[in-house]
Design a protein around this motif. Structure first.
Motif, mmCIF file in Angstrom:
data_model
loop_
_atom_site.group_PDB
_atom_site.id
_atom_site.type_symbol
_atom_site.label_atom_id
_atom_site.label_comp_id
_atom_site.label_asym_id
_atom_site.label_seq_id
_atom_site.Cartn_x
_atom_site.Cartn_y
_atom_site.Cartn_z
ATOM 1 N N ALA A 104 0.832 -1.212 0.000
ATOM 2 C CA ALA A 104 0.000 0.000 0.000
ATOM 3 C C ALA A 104 0.864 1.259 0.000
ATOM 4 O O ALA A 104 0.437 2.312 -0.477
ATOM 5 N N SER A 105 2.078 1.137 0.539
ATOM 6 C CA SER A 105 2.933 2.334 0.635
ATOM 7 C C SER A 105 3.748 2.578 -0.632
ATOM 8 O O SER A 105 4.446 3.577 -0.741
ATOM 9 N N ARG A 108 -6.634 -2.061 -2.383
ATOM 10 C CA ARG A 108 -6.384 -0.826 -1.607
ATOM 11 C C ARG A 108 -7.620 -0.432 -0.816
ATOM 12 O O ARG A 108 -7.533 -0.015 0.332
ATOM 13 N N LYS A 109 -8.784 -0.562 -1.464
ATOM 14 C CA LYS A 109 -10.040 -0.206 -0.801
ATOM 15 C C LYS A 109 -10.264 -1.139 0.408
ATOM 16 O O LYS A 109 -10.627 -0.678 1.491
ATOM 17 N N TYR A 123 -8.073 -2.757 2.107
ATOM 18 C CA TYR A 123 -7.075 -2.446 3.136
ATOM 19 C C TYR A 123 -7.507 -1.212 3.947
ATOM 20 O O TYR A 123 -7.443 -1.203 5.176
ATOM 21 N N GLU A 124 -7.994 -0.187 3.241
ATOM 22 C CA GLU A 124 -8.447 1.036 3.919
ATOM 23 C C GLU A 124 -9.638 0.753 4.834
ATOM 24 O O GLU A 124 -9.691 1.246 5.961
ATOM 25 N N ILE A 125 -10.585 -0.028 4.337
ATOM 26 C CA ILE A 125 -11.778 -0.362 5.132
ATOM 27 C C ILE A 125 -11.359 -1.158 6.380
ATOM 28 O O ILE A 125 -11.842 -0.905 7.488
ATOM 29 N N LEU A 144 -8.433 -1.125 7.908
ATOM 30 C CA LEU A 144 -7.740 -0.254 8.871
ATOM 31 C C LEU A 144 -8.721 0.654 9.607
ATOM 32 O O LEU A 144 -8.574 0.891 10.812
ATOM 33 N N ALA A 145 -9.722 1.152 8.866
ATOM 34 C CA ALA A 145 -10.732 2.023 9.499
ATOM 35 C C ALA A 145 -11.497 1.242 10.567
ATOM 36 O O ALA A 145 -11.801 1.777 11.642
ATOM 37 N N LEU A 194 -10.300 -1.339 12.238
ATOM 38 C CA LEU A 194 -9.360 -1.514 13.359
ATOM 39 C C LEU A 194 -9.289 -0.238 14.207
ATOM 40 O O LEU A 194 -9.268 -0.290 15.440
ATOM 41 N N ASP A 195 -9.255 0.892 13.520
ATOM 42 C CA ASP A 195 -9.231 2.181 14.223
ATOM 43 C C ASP A 195 -10.429 2.319 15.166
ATOM 44 O O ASP A 195 -10.303 2.777 16.294
ATOM 45 N N ARG A 196 -11.580 1.906 14.624
ATOM 46 C CA ARG A 196 -12.804 2.005 15.439
ATOM 47 C C ARG A 196 -12.767 1.023 16.603
ATOM 48 O O ARG A 196 -13.134 1.362 17.726
ATOM 49 N N VAL A 208 -10.174 -0.279 18.228
ATOM 50 C CA VAL A 208 -9.255 0.054 19.325
ATOM 51 C C VAL A 208 -9.764 1.213 20.193
ATOM 52 O O VAL A 208 -9.257 1.429 21.295
ATOM 53 N N GLN A 209 -10.784 1.910 19.705
ATOM 54 C CA GLN A 209 -11.384 2.952 20.540
ATOM 55 C C GLN A 209 -12.262 2.337 21.637
ATOM 56 O O GLN A 209 -12.679 3.025 22.580
#
Lengths: 144, 103
Positions: free
Chosen positions: B27-28, B83-84, B86-88, B90-91, B93-95, B97-98
């Motif tokens: 992705a990078s 890519r899509k 992967y983004e979904i 990660l989003a 995962l972000d949610r 960990v909150q």
């Protein structure tokens, strides 16, 4: 979409210079672009020079040989930085446009002055060297 | 987005540690070759091939084989779908960990 540390870090990673970008490939593009400039200048200005026809064909042949060997000289490509493909497509489109314009001008017997020849050769060679310069910039932290 | 929805959005194909690393690495960048990925992830050839094949079957990864002289090279590139995904992921995962804080 939820935005947090993971998504921010991933977005940031795309902007950073990746490791493993080939400096050799970058320098090959730069070298090729810079060599194109005098060759194209001679090619476009050939009608004003003695043995112009010979020079024109000679430079065309040299450019073709260079293009054929450039991929080999670039070595194996490991990592291509983000946006490389788009950058390369734009370079090719730009080169095709310039080549078509110059080709049409030559077809219609436009007499290239030294200034016109210099500008055209710098634009074509510079574009190619620009791709290499961009890669070299991206390869700042690379090891190869 | 609640925790339950975030949990549903986690992608099993991406979630495996090695596949997540492959996706993150690709992705990078625009593309990377087999050897670079193998060294970066410090995994064996069969393991990398196995996980790359799973990603390729899910159409998250595009594999191109080419020769440089006599040396074969395998180039990996994430597809738009990859890519899509992967983004979904990660989003989500972000949610997650909150925790309950943002629910």
């Amino acid at each position: 979409m939820n935005v947090g540390r993971f998504t921010t870090a991933a977005a940031q990673a795309q902007k950073e210079n990746p490791t493993g970008v080939s400096r050799r490939e970058a320098w090959t593009y730069i070298g090729q672009g810079l060599l194109f400039i005098p060759l194209l200048f001679i090619n476009l200005y050939a009608s004003h020079l003695p043995e112009g026809g010979l020079l024109r064909w000679g430079t065309i042949l040299t450019i073709l040989i260079m293009a054929a060997f450039v991929k080999k000289a670039a070595g194996p490509q490991g990592v291509r930085p983000r946006g490389w493909k788009n950058f390369q497509i734009l370079t090719w489109i730009w080169l095709i446009i310039v080549f078509v314009v110059v080709g049409v001008a030559l077809q219609f017997k436009v007499d290239f002055t030294w200034l016109m020849a210099l500008v055209a050769s710098c634009v074509i060679g510079g574009t190619y060297a620009g791709l290499g310069g961009w890669m070299l910039k991206k390869a700042d932290h690379g090891t190869c | 987005m609640g925790l339950a929805k975030a949990k549903e959005q986690l992608d099993d194909t991406v979630h495996s540690p090695i596949r997540l690393c492959i996706m993150a690495a690709l992705a990078s960048v625009d593309s990377a070759d087999y050897q670079t990925l193998k060294e970066a992830l410090d995994v064996s050839y069969p393991l990398l091939t196995k996980h790359a094949t799973i990603l390729e079957k899910a159409e998250y990864l595009k594999v191109t084989k080419q020769f440089h002289g006599k040396t074969p090279m395998t180039i990996y590139r994430l597809t738009t779908k990859g890519r899509k995904a992967y983004e979904i992921h990660l989003a989500a995962l972000d949610r997650i960990v909150q925790g309950l804080a943002a629910t």
